[in-house]
Enzyme design. Sequence first.
Site, PDB file in Angstrom:
ATOM      1  CD1 TRP A   1      -2.132 -37.101 -79.633  1.00  0.00           C
ATOM      2  CD2 TRP A   1      -1.205 -37.140 -81.664  1.00  0.00           C
ATOM      3  NE1 TRP A   1      -0.800 -36.781 -79.482  1.00  0.00           N
ATOM      4  CE2 TRP A   1      -0.208 -36.795 -80.722  1.00  0.00           C
ATOM      5  CE3 TRP A   1      -0.848 -37.218 -83.011  1.00  0.00           C
ATOM      6  CZ2 TRP A   1       1.118 -36.542 -81.086  1.00  0.00           C
ATOM      7  CZ3 TRP A   1       0.465 -36.968 -83.372  1.00  0.00           C
ATOM      8  CH2 TRP A   1       1.426 -36.627 -82.414  1.00  0.00           C
ATOM      9  CG  HIS A   2      -2.108 -37.076 -86.471  1.00  0.00           C
ATOM     10  ND1 HIS A   2      -2.364 -38.323 -85.948  1.00  0.00           N
ATOM     11  CD2 HIS A   2      -0.824 -37.109 -86.902  1.00  0.00           C
ATOM     12  CE1 HIS A   2      -1.286 -39.072 -86.068  1.00  0.00           C
ATOM     13  NE2 HIS A   2      -0.336 -38.368 -86.636  1.00  0.00           N
ATOM     14  N   GLY A   3      -4.930 -33.523 -85.072  1.00  0.00           N
ATOM     15  CA  GLY A   3      -5.436 -32.173 -85.293  1.00  0.00           C
ATOM     16  C   GLY A   3      -6.900 -32.036 -84.943  1.00  0.00           C
TER      17      GLY A   3
END
Length: 504
Positions: free
Chosen positions: A349-351
């Site tokens: 989700w973060h990248g």
Amino acid sequence: MVLYRKVSNLRGLKRVVFSELLFLYMFFTGCLLFCLLFRGIRAQNTVLLLFSLLFYAWGEPKYLFLLIGVALVDYLCALAVEKSRTKGGKRLFMLLACVSTLGALAVFKYTGFVATTLQSLFGIPEIIPKIALPIGISFYTFQALTYVIDVYRGEVAPQRNFFYVLLYVSLFHQCVAGPIVRYQDVANEIVMRKVNRSDIGSGITRFATGLAKKAMLANVCGKIADAALLSDATLANPDLLAENQAKLAAQPAAMLWLGVIAYMLQIYLDFSAYSDMAIGMGKMVGFHYKENFNYPYTARSVQDFWRRWHMSLSTFFRDYVYIPLGGNRKGLGRTLLNMLVVWGLTGLWHGASWNFVLWGLYYFVFLAVERLFLGKLLAKIPAFIGRIYTLIIVLFGWILFRFKDMSVCLTVAGGLFGLNGNAWGGFEAAQMWAQYALFLPLAILAVTPLVTKTRAWLEKRCLSSGLAMSALSTAQVVFPPMLLLLSTMTLVGDSYNPFLYFQF
């Protein structure tokens, strides 16, 4: 060789951030004035919706249609869930919302990542599309999904007015960088909220505190981190990989420690400042968003850290992934598998990069160990030992988070202990530490609850004295405009003003 077809340029997107003077003195001030001018709830919602759409369209108008499309699909799916008479029909429309909403996120955020991975493994495709990441898509897609799933679960009634759903998804306070707000938490406030002086006052104080945290602390920490660890723009240039690695390998250990500590402070101060401002702005117009941080750097374990860090995201994965998978109800093996899925997704989700996936799995390892045996030990030992253990884990986690190339990441981690043959100190490192010797304690103080606890203690002590209470009340009135003035003075002429979580 990786070939790219340029679809759009992410760097070309203009983003209005809360700490820009244009936002402070024109956009948000104008929004508040119109909300005061139009007292009725429908009129105020219209004002908020128009300003929210304008805020989002500022970056790139075409992506506004994506946001509206996501809201419309989930609005229609929620209505279809309610109208369906069978459990299978309800489930079908809920899954349709999940596939379409997460599909939009996957196309814009992960197409290049998947294509690059496939090309490195199999040599296909020959050309990798490079698609711009729409602002806030990771946040507003998750937020829209909670609405449909909660309707499916029967936890909230579907909203029949599409413009209310669109307002919920697009509210500029939290649309682009959180906190992730569940519809059931604000459903009543969308249609029948009231604003009182207490909320306005506490909202102004919260906003001013967040702005000061961002302008006077986070930005300075960012400059220190960039000076010691290289800037994001420099690190993102693949042509400079060898040069960047050589620079970091030669960097003295003392300089690397300064950079890593500064980045650790920056990422908390930056993100929590955004949440502070979002919560404060919401209060000023009658919305009460839940807290997103609870002093995570004072945590006694990694599990405790994730109860305190980005709480709206942790809650999302707990309620919509971990528990539906079975949580801890199906034995230890299944529990660990569920945790593995959650933390792999958390990292992703973060990248769209393998370092973020590894960062999520890094935390899975420590959380699994704590669940298996270490958690019981941490509960028995002195609190300060648990806090030191957690800070060390988190600090090295941020190294993995910052550097996408693993060779660079290992170079920095090794350089902290002189394993690159680098010096332990030097004139430049000593000068940098001396330059920020007064600033760093202030930044560290800001990540602890000491100031909040001191204020609460003073308020309690002042109750017995009318004069002291008057002095405290005066200070509380003067404090926010002073912070606003100091923040404005700091921001004038300062071009360094990023929000780290905008990239997610």
